[in-house]
Every structure is written in C-alpha cells, then in structure tokens.
Design an enzyme around this catalytic site. Sequence first.
Site, PDB file in Angstrom:
ATOM      1  CG  ASP A  93      36.129  20.197 -51.772  1.00  0.00           C
ATOM      2  OD1 ASP A  93      36.893  20.909 -52.462  1.00  0.00           O
ATOM      3  OD2 ASP A  93      36.378  19.001 -51.511  1.00  0.00           O
ATOM      4  CE  LYS A 127      34.599  14.262 -56.119  1.00  0.00           C
ATOM      5  NZ  LYS A 127      36.022  14.548 -56.208  1.00  0.00           N
ATOM      6  CG  ASN A 128      36.611  14.052 -52.509  1.00  0.00           C
ATOM      7  OD1 ASN A 128      36.642  13.622 -53.668  1.00  0.00           O
ATOM      8  ND2 ASN A 128      36.583  15.341 -52.231  1.00  0.00           N
ATOM      9  CB  CYS A 151      43.354  20.926 -61.860  1.00  0.00           C
ATOM     10  SG  CYS A 151      42.892  21.252 -60.185  1.00  0.00           S
ATOM     11  NE  ARG A 181      36.152  15.374 -61.668  1.00  0.00           N
ATOM     12  CZ  ARG A 181      36.771  16.278 -60.929  1.00  0.00           C
ATOM     13  NH1 ARG A 181      36.848  17.518 -61.325  1.00  0.00           N
ATOM     14  NH2 ARG A 181      37.333  15.953 -59.807  1.00  0.00           N
ATOM     15  NE  ARG A 206      44.235  19.763 -56.397  1.00  0.00           N
ATOM     16  CZ  ARG A 206      43.151  18.990 -56.467  1.00  0.00           C
ATOM     17  NH1 ARG A 206      42.427  18.979 -57.554  1.00  0.00           N
ATOM     18  NH2 ARG A 206      42.826  18.218 -55.464  1.00  0.00           N
TER      19      ARG A 206
HETATM   20  C1  EPZ Z   1      41.327  16.573 -51.557  1.00  0.00           C
HETATM   21  O1  EPZ Z   1      42.295  16.892 -52.538  1.00  0.00           O
HETATM   22  C2  EPZ Z   1      40.000  16.532 -52.262  1.00  0.00           C
HETATM   23  N1  EPZ Z   1      40.057  15.530 -53.320  1.00  0.00           N
HETATM   24  C3  EPZ Z   1      39.648  17.904 -52.825  1.00  0.00           C
HETATM   25  O2  EPZ Z   1      38.335  17.844 -53.365  1.00  0.00           O
HETATM   26  C4  EPZ Z   1      39.661  18.932 -51.694  1.00  0.00           C
HETATM   27  O3  EPZ Z   1      39.443  20.216 -52.235  1.00  0.00           O
HETATM   28  C5  EPZ Z   1      41.003  18.889 -50.951  1.00  0.00           C
HETATM   29  O4  EPZ Z   1      41.283  17.536 -50.510  1.00  0.00           O
HETATM   30  C6  EPZ Z   1      41.048  19.794 -49.749  1.00  0.00           C
HETATM   31  O5  EPZ Z   1      40.057  19.439 -48.842  1.00  0.00           O
HETATM   32  C7  EPZ Z   1      39.903  14.239 -53.021  1.00  0.00           C
HETATM   33  O6  EPZ Z   1      39.783  13.847 -51.876  1.00  0.00           O
HETATM   34  C8  EPZ Z   1      39.860  13.283 -54.151  1.00  0.00           C
HETATM   35  P1  EPZ Z   1      45.094  18.441 -50.284  1.00  0.00           P
HETATM   36  P2  EPZ Z   1      43.852  16.784 -52.181  1.00  0.00           P
HETATM   37  O7  EPZ Z   1      46.339  17.685 -50.593  1.00  0.00           O
HETATM   38  O8  EPZ Z   1      44.083  15.717 -51.192  1.00  0.00           O
HETATM   39  C9  EPZ Z   1      48.589  21.569 -50.710  1.00  0.00           C
HETATM   40  C10 EPZ Z   1      36.643  18.184 -54.952  1.00  0.00           C
HETATM   41  O9  EPZ Z   1      36.089  19.194 -55.439  1.00  0.00           O
HETATM   42  N2  EPZ Z   1      49.453  20.429 -51.009  1.00  0.00           N
HETATM   43  O10 EPZ Z   1      44.463  18.200 -48.979  1.00  0.00           O
HETATM   44  O11 EPZ Z   1      44.584  16.735 -53.450  1.00  0.00           O
HETATM   45  C11 EPZ Z   1      47.530  21.816 -51.786  1.00  0.00           C
HETATM   46  O12 EPZ Z   1      48.048  22.520 -52.892  1.00  0.00           O
HETATM   47  C12 EPZ Z   1      38.140  18.145 -54.755  1.00  0.00           C
HETATM   48  O13 EPZ Z   1      36.020  17.163 -54.620  1.00  0.00           O
HETATM   49  C13 EPZ Z   1      50.820  20.614 -51.019  1.00  0.00           C
HETATM   50  O14 EPZ Z   1      51.322  21.729 -50.823  1.00  0.00           O
HETATM   51  O15 EPZ Z   1      44.059  18.174 -51.475  1.00  0.00           O
HETATM   52  C14 EPZ Z   1      46.480  22.543 -51.003  1.00  0.00           C
HETATM   53  O16 EPZ Z   1      46.861  23.896 -50.877  1.00  0.00           O
HETATM   54  C15 EPZ Z   1      38.880  19.268 -55.364  1.00  0.00           C
HETATM   55  N3  EPZ Z   1      51.614  19.531 -51.291  1.00  0.00           N
HETATM   56  C16 EPZ Z   1      46.548  21.891 -49.629  1.00  0.00           C
HETATM   57  O17 EPZ Z   1      47.838  21.270 -49.568  1.00  0.00           O
HETATM   58  C17 EPZ Z   1      51.104  18.296 -51.508  1.00  0.00           C
HETATM   59  O18 EPZ Z   1      51.887  17.370 -51.728  1.00  0.00           O
HETATM   60  C18 EPZ Z   1      45.488  20.866 -49.358  1.00  0.00           C
HETATM   61  O19 EPZ Z   1      45.379  19.980 -50.478  1.00  0.00           O
HETATM   62  C19 EPZ Z   1      49.729  18.116 -51.464  1.00  0.00           C
HETATM   63  C20 EPZ Z   1      48.908  19.213 -51.211  1.00  0.00           C
END
Ligand code: EPZ
Length: 421
Positions: free
Chosen positions: A307, A22-23, A116, A399, A121
């Site tokens: 995840d 999915k991701n 969420c 999802r 996030r």
């Molecule tokens: C991706 O989300 C995945 N979603 C998430 O999967 C997954 O948990 C996550 O990566 C971490 O591996 C998809 O790929 C669609 P991040 P993403 O930005 O990209 C912080 C699932 O269950 N951050 O890598 O949104 C954030 O808060 C989902 O399938 C900032 O600080 O996650 C987190 O602590 C849930 N500023 C860390 O970085 C930003 O601008 C990593 O989040 C962006 C993120």
Amino acid sequence: MDKLVIEGTRRLKGAVQVSGAKNACLPILAATLLSDEKCVIRNAPALRDIATMLRLLKALGMKTTADGDIITVEPTKGRKYLAPYKLVSTMRASVCVLGPLIGKMRQAEVSFPGGCIIGPRPIDLHLKGISSLGADLSIKKGYIIARAKELHGSRIYLGGHFGSSVLATANTMMAAVLAKGHTLIENAACEPEVQDLANFLVRMGAKIKGHGTPRIEITGVKKLGGAEHTVIADRIETGTYMIAAAITDGDITIKGSRLEHLTAVVDKLTEAGVGITEVKGGIRVRRKRNLSPADVTTLPYPGFPTDMQAQMMSLMTVTKGISVITEKIYPDRFIHVSELNRMGAEIHLEGASAIVKGIKALSGAPVMASDLRASAALVLAGLAAEGRTDISRVYHLDRGYEKIEQKLNKLGAKIWREKEE
Ligand code: EPZ
C-alpha cells in the site's frame, strides 16, 4: 464527479494529524457483529469505505451512530445474515463480515467479491479458514453460502501463493473466537491492523494469544460482550505524508502515529536520504541530503507494504539514478505507471518490477486516479510537479484519505476540488 487540482512545487511545512487506520477500523466494525451488546469505536476515520461498512452493518440488522470520530454499534432484534452484492461490489473489504456472521449466527450469505483494478484477488484462504472450523460452504448465484451446526477449533495453515492474507486471517480469527475448542492459525498475517482487531476481540472477551506473530492461538468462548476501543493510527496515511515531505523538499511533523509500524518504510526512506526523527509531539520528516535511488520490494508485514509502493515510486521518479520497485503482493499493481509517465516520469515495467529512471522534475498534467494508493501517488507527484495537475476520479482517494485537501493545504500546498465537466 469531482477532480482534484494541484499547483505544484510548494514546499510543505508544518504539522499534520494522522487519522485512524481504515484497514483496522473496517474489520473491527465487522467484529461488532459478534456481540449482543453495544460497542464503541473511537478514532474512526470519516471515509467512504467506513460509510459503506456502516451501511452493510445496518443491512445486517445493526444500529449504528457516528458522532465525530466515534462510532457506536448496537445489535437490534432483526439480525440478518445476507451481505448483498450492491454493497460488497463497492467495497471488497465487505467480505470480512463472513467470519463474524458464521461465528455468531452459524449462517452467512455474502456476495462473492470480484477482482479489482489492482489485479485478481482470490478468497480461497478465507474459505479455507472458515471451512476448517467446520462450516459447509458453497457458491450459489454469486454468493458464498456458509452454514454450520457447530464450529470447532482447528489447526489451520493460512499461506497462499503470495504469503499470508490480512483479511483471511481476520475472518478466520473472528469465526474461531466463538468456535468450540482450540484453534491455531499458522502463517497468520502479522500486520498491525490484524493485531488491532485481535486487541478489540480480546476486549470483547475473546481468548487470543500470539497476534502480531505468524502463529495465533484462539480458545473459543461461548459469547462476547460489548467493548470500547480506539483504532490505531493509519500507517499508510503516515507513510504518504512522509513522502509528501520528501518529494516537496519540505519539513513536516506527523502527529498521532507510531513509528514502530513503519520500520520498513522508514528504512527505505532513510536509505534514500530522508531524515525521520521522533520529536516532541510527533515524527519529523525532511530531506537530509540530495535524494538517492532505493530498490524496494513489497512483502507482507513487517516488509515494505504494497500500500506504499505507488507513493514510493512517485518519490523515485524525481530521484536521480535508477530505482527498481518490485511488487510481490499484487504483481499487477502498476496502474499508476502510465499516469506518472504522462507527467514526464521515466518508468518501464519488466514483469512485476518497475524500473524508474529519476528525472529532474515532473510536469503537471491531467491524470486519472485508478485505485486508492495509485491516486495518492498522483497527488504526491502533483505536489512536486511544475504547473497544474488535474486528478480525475478522485472518489478513489476519498475511500482512504481523510480530509486530504484540508490537511495538505494546511501544510502549504495548493490543492482544491472541482466538479468534473
Ligand atoms: C488488505 O487486503 C488491505 N485491505 C489492502 O489494502 C492491502 O493491500 C492488503 O491487505 C495487503 O497488505 C484491507 O485491509 C481492507 P491480502 P486483503 O489477503 O486482506 C493473496 C488499500 O489500498 N490472497 O493480505 O484483501 C492476494 O491476492 C487496500 O487500503 C490469496 O491468494 O489482502 C495477495 O496476493 C488495497 N488468497 C496476497 O494474498 C486469498 O484468499 C495478500 O492479500 C486472499 C489473498
């Protein structure tokens, strides 16, 4: 609304086919916005989030058709650049249309995604990446408004408080492929899903090097063509079935997945006493001995994935001894703890760590799914629990896990869907 009902304590046996990730599929579908030609995406999972992305692409003037696991996306003459609140609010990953829209159309209006259930996030890194390439950004009426006369390559450090960001890397990369000149993304996310997106972009004609490392180099090109691509297997679905084998003391062969994407998960499961071996036709998973506790800390790839944290916790609830599970990506991602405790687990939270005291057996109970991976953890707990477990709000699971009941039933589980009163 549907709920899932499970009658537990059945050992799972047999083979299961893993679906496309999915991701990986979500940003790849978003990347089709960069092309003027038809793109064909194979091994796309049939999931609610993918359907949402297709609705969003349609709203942006793309024609989409799905035939089994093949999705075709073609641009129409009526391209738009507004990603509406009603779609973005149902799926946070919709934000990954920002990069391709500004890259291709030099303008984008994308609803600002909220936090969420797994915690706040932020999207500061997405905005940093896009603005470093020369776009003007503002937030108006809940929308990110991006405009650029021209995008230019830049050197961008994409590190935040919690390390790299998967979708911020994806967004920046998708904008940079059509920017003028050379872009260097430092502290880029290395997740296999980012690599898969880069491979797709390269097929479309982009010039990208270093994907899969923290240093991605991009040389902008004038335009991108159509491409065909097969999405990688879902490593999180794979890991979830590995734990299904371990928690039920079963013996499962997982087909279609790649062990090299799961090194940290395999490492921790092996430490806990689970045997994972590559066999002809797949990956065989079964207990090698009585399970022993394992301490787990989630980290960006190649570390243990956030995840998989909830699912690992389910396994540790029935593993004799004390395990400590620390969440370093989303410190609030522990919504499953209270539900697992309703099933008799002994978990207590200390900040961003869960201390799990293994018990002999969980007992089935009515529980509530909250986010996708927490729901998967409850399914795993239900498979191991004595008696009946009713998991409500199962739409979260839809999802991200394709045909989960069919796949588990084929392995010998007893799980079915009912309408919730
Ligand atoms: C991706 O989300 C995945 N979603 C998430 O999967 C997954 O948990 C996550 O990566 C971490 O591996 C998809 O790929 C669609 P991040 P993403 O930005 O990209 C912080 C699932 O269950 N951050 O890598 O949104 C954030 O808060 C989902 O399938 C900032 O600080 O996650 C987190 O602590 C849930 N500023 C860390 O970085 C930003 O601008 C990593 O989040 C962006 C993120």
